[in-house]
Motif scaffolding. Structure first.
Motif, PDB file in Angstrom:
ATOM      1  N   ALA A 173      10.910   6.368 -16.700  1.00 39.24           N
ATOM      2  CA  ALA A 173       9.539   6.312 -16.198  1.00 39.24           C
ATOM      3  C   ALA A 173       9.491   6.384 -14.679  1.00 39.24           C
ATOM      4  O   ALA A 173       8.597   7.018 -14.107  1.00 39.24           O
ATOM      5  N   VAL A 174      10.458   5.745 -14.015  1.00 42.43           N
ATOM      6  CA  VAL A 174      10.499   5.773 -12.550  1.00 42.43           C
ATOM      7  C   VAL A 174      10.714   7.190 -12.049  1.00 42.43           C
ATOM      8  O   VAL A 174      10.010   7.668 -11.143  1.00 42.43           O
ATOM      9  N   VAL A 175      11.659   7.884 -12.624  1.00 45.49           N
ATOM     10  CA  VAL A 175      11.949   9.264 -12.202  1.00 45.49           C
ATOM     11  C   VAL A 175      10.765  10.176 -12.512  1.00 45.49           C
ATOM     12  O   VAL A 175      10.354  10.992 -11.680  1.00 45.49           O
ATOM     13  N   ALA A 176      10.192  10.034 -13.700  1.00 51.25           N
ATOM     14  CA  ALA A 176       9.070  10.889 -14.098  1.00 51.25           C
ATOM     15  C   ALA A 176       7.849  10.675 -13.200  1.00 51.25           C
ATOM     16  O   ALA A 176       7.115  11.630 -12.901  1.00 51.25           O
ATOM     17  N   ALA A 177       7.640   9.429 -12.773  1.00 46.47           N
ATOM     18  CA  ALA A 177       6.468   9.118 -11.949  1.00 46.47           C
ATOM     19  C   ALA A 177       6.714   9.331 -10.470  1.00 46.47           C
ATOM     20  O   ALA A 177       5.785   9.219  -9.661  1.00 46.47           O
ATOM     21  N   GLY A 178       7.968   9.615 -10.082  1.00 42.52           N
ATOM     22  CA  GLY A 178       8.289   9.721  -8.665  1.00 42.52           C
ATOM     23  C   GLY A 178       8.084   8.406  -7.951  1.00 42.52           C
ATOM     24  O   GLY A 178       7.664   8.377  -6.783  1.00 42.52           O
ATOM     25  N   ALA A 179       8.382   7.327  -8.629  1.00 46.59           N
ATOM     26  CA  ALA A 179       8.132   5.994  -8.078  1.00 46.59           C
ATOM     27  C   ALA A 179       9.224   5.570  -7.106  1.00 46.59           C
ATOM     28  O   ALA A 179      10.350   6.079  -7.140  1.00 46.59           O
ATOM     29  N   ALA A 180       8.892   4.610  -6.255  1.00 46.23           N
ATOM     30  CA  ALA A 180       9.848   4.086  -5.285  1.00 46.23           C
ATOM     31  C   ALA A 180      10.807   3.101  -5.914  1.00 46.23           C
ATOM     32  O   ALA A 180      11.939   2.929  -5.435  1.00 46.23           O
ATOM     33  N   ILE A 181      10.379   2.469  -7.003  1.00 43.81           N
ATOM     34  CA  ILE A 181      11.188   1.410  -7.616  1.00 43.81           C
ATOM     35  C   ILE A 181      10.599   1.056  -8.970  1.00 43.81           C
ATOM     36  O   ILE A 181       9.405   1.298  -9.229  1.00 43.81           O
ATOM     37  N   ASP A 189       0.824  -1.213   0.000  1.00 46.29           N
ATOM     38  CA  ASP A 189       0.000   0.000   0.000  1.00 46.29           C
ATOM     39  C   ASP A 189       0.855   1.259   0.000  1.00 46.29           C
ATOM     40  O   ASP A 189       1.807   1.379   0.776  1.00 46.29           O
ATOM     41  N   GLY A 190       0.512   2.189  -0.875  1.00 45.06           N
ATOM     42  CA  GLY A 190       1.206   3.474  -0.913  1.00 45.06           C
ATOM     43  C   GLY A 190       2.536   3.443  -1.639  1.00 45.06           C
ATOM     44  O   GLY A 190       3.200   4.481  -1.759  1.00 45.06           O
ATOM     45  N   MET A 191       2.966   2.297  -2.127  1.00 40.82           N
ATOM     46  CA  MET A 191       4.241   2.174  -2.818  1.00 40.82           C
ATOM     47  C   MET A 191       4.006   2.266  -4.322  1.00 40.82           C
ATOM     48  O   MET A 191       3.340   1.411  -4.908  1.00 40.82           O
ATOM     49  N   ARG A 192       4.547   3.313  -4.922  1.00 40.56           N
ATOM     50  CA  ARG A 192       4.398   3.459  -6.365  1.00 40.56           C
ATOM     51  C   ARG A 192       5.478   2.661  -7.073  1.00 40.56           C
ATOM     52  O   ARG A 192       6.670   2.870  -6.846  1.00 40.56           O
ATOM     53  N   ILE A 193       5.052   1.755  -7.937  1.00 39.03           N
ATOM     54  CA  ILE A 193       5.959   0.843  -8.629  1.00 39.03           C
ATOM     55  C   ILE A 193       5.712   0.953 -10.132  1.00 39.03           C
ATOM     56  O   ILE A 193       4.565   0.864 -10.584  1.00 39.03           O
ATOM     57  N   VAL A 194       6.776   1.131 -10.882  1.00 42.67           N
ATOM     58  CA  VAL A 194       6.668   1.072 -12.341  1.00 42.67           C
ATOM     59  C   VAL A 194       7.060  -0.332 -12.776  1.00 42.67           C
ATOM     60  O   VAL A 194       8.128  -0.827 -12.426  1.00 42.67           O
ATOM     61  N   ILE A 195       6.196  -0.978 -13.528  1.00 40.61           N
ATOM     62  CA  ILE A 195       6.460  -2.329 -14.011  1.00 40.61           C
ATOM     63  C   ILE A 195       6.554  -2.303 -15.530  1.00 40.61           C
ATOM     64  O   ILE A 195       5.660  -1.804 -16.206  1.00 40.61           O
TER      65      ILE A 195
END
Length: 445
Positions: free
Chosen positions: A228-236, A173-179
């Motif tokens: 994509a990770v940097v653009a989305a502000g993702a954790a991983i 929950d709350g963890m933004r992940i780009v797959i």
């Protein structure tokens, strides 16, 4: 024993040419079907595929081959290679087939075979099937021809299995992940599994069109994932390859984390929990010397094998290890799977990041890799590694790196290429050694 059709990971090549035609696929189905028909039960084969255009052609040919020798066929459509291995065992099939060329471009395709236990076939089994391919396999009478059917719930079965490997006391929950699914076999199941575990999922590489698999996306092209990770502000970010048996990770800063760092992370977590078996992990000769030194500092060992996840798995089974893999991202966790599974490995990595409560860049950076350089030298024919000049260059390189590095020279198992890899404490020395050997190979080729 030299094999005619099978390479290090099944049969693979350019489609509609050589060993990767519909006619050959039908022969493979007939031969494998005949080989695995043992006992008096109704025999069954399970077939999955990735998203390549040629998958439809090869699937139809394989179905024709298997049914012609009396085997029933279950088709599951686009599914990861590890899902086919798992479902083969779960559904009590006599054989499993994955139609995929893994991380290769779309024009290539391949046929991977699994036994009823979900493991890839032994060299002996492949040799026996090759003999049948070139022989005369008898067809069954008309009333014994096999039946073929598709099942619709295979994706849900695999998603449930993958989720069951994630610790029950953790959520995403709350963890933004780009797959990034490489426009390949996991384009539906991987995002769904992460979402069901609570993650905020951002997807790329999930729009396959038959020709875009591994095209600028996936584990062999992680630049798109990093952006994509940097653009989305993702954790991983998580990158799979075309058949989803390989994993590469990108941290929150967009930096690539290879299989060596991921294996070190998983091994450390499992050792801490008292569940690491074998006292270390198994990797290939290509894994960085930094990994070996890092494990040694923790009192853990590293067993090396020749390149190929099948050899890693063989060593794991023989020695009682439950973590192994390749720098390229094939990670085998034998507590859960009989082959590399990118999604399952990713879930173990995510569990470690979640437990640590720290950024992925901190949790996953386990050691500083030594300078490592790999170059490929293409040759037209002959055996350049047997030339005296090449042997002398290799001996000089080994002497120069003695005590401070490693040298690995090997011919490719799939193309006329000699791979020259060196690593050591001094980058300049590593480069000189590799260039010297490559020059010698080119001169001898």
């Amino acid at each position: 024993m030299a094999r005619k059709y099978f390479g290090t990971d099944g049969i693979r090549g350019l489609t509609n040419a050589g060993a990767m035609t519909a006619a050959m696929a039908m022969k493979v189905g007939m031969a494998a079907g005949a080989y695995f028909q043992r006992g008096d039960h109704r025999h069954r084969v399970l077939i999955g595929k990735d998203t390549r255009l040629s998958g439809y052609m090869l699937e139809s040919a394989l179905v024709a081959g298997f049914t012609s020798v009396g085997m029933d066929v279950i088709m599951v459509g686009p599914m990861p290679t590890p899902a086919v291995a798992m479902l083969t065992q779960s559904m009590r099939a006599d054989i499993g087939v994955m139609i995929s060329a893994s991380h290769n471009p779309f024009a290539d395709n391949g046929i991977k075979l699994f036994g009823p236990d979900g493991y890839k076939l032994s060299d002996e089994a492949e040799a026996a099937i090759e003999a049948l391919i070139d022989g005369d396999v008898p067809l069954v009478p008309a009333n014994q021809i096999g039946r073929a059917k598709r099942i619709d719930d295979a994706q849900g079965r695999y998603i449930h299995f993958a989720k069951s490997t994630f610790p029950e006391n953790l959520r995403l929950d709350g963890m933004r992940i780009v797959i990034d699914c490489a426009n390949g076999a996991a384009y539906k199941v991987a995002p769904a599994a992460l979402w069901e575990l609570g993650a905020d999922v951002v997807t790329i590489g999930v729009t396959p069109d038959g020709t875009n698999i591994n095209d600028g996306v996936g584990s062999t092209a992680p630049a798109a994932l990093g952006e994509a990770v940097v653009a989305a502000g993702a954790a991983i970010g998580i990158a799979l390859d075309g058949d989803a048996d390989r994993l590469i990770v990108v941290d929150e800063k967009g930096r690539v984390v290879d299989g060596d760092q991921l294996m070190a992370t998983i091994a450390a977590g499992w050792a801490r929990a008292g569940r690491l078996k074998g006292g270390g992990l198994v990797a290939t000769v290509m894994s960085n010397l930094g990994l070996e030194r890092h494990l040694s500092a923790q009192g853990l060992g590293l067993v090396r094998t020749k390149v190929g996840d099948r050899y890693v798995l063989e060593s794991m089974r023989a020695r009682g290890f439950n973590v192994g893999g390749e720098q390229s991202g094939h990670i085998i966790l034998s507590d859960y799977a009989t082959t590399g599974d990118g999604l399952v490995a990713a879930l173990q990595v995510l569990a470690e990041v979640r437990r640590a409560g720290a950024p992925a860049s901190e949790v996953l950076h386990r050691f500083d890799p030594l300078p490592q350089l790999l170059k490929n030298v293409r040759f037209a024919g002959g055996k350049p590694l047997e030339a005296d000049s090449v042997k002398a260059a290799i001996a000089d390189g080994e002497a120069a790196l003695a005590g401070n590095g490693r040298l690995v020279i090997r011919p490719s198992g799939t193309e006329p290429v000699i791979r020259v890899m060196a690593e050591g404490d001094e980058a300049a020395l590593v480069e000189r050694v590799v260039d010297s050997i490559c020059d010698a190979v080119k001169a001898a080729a």
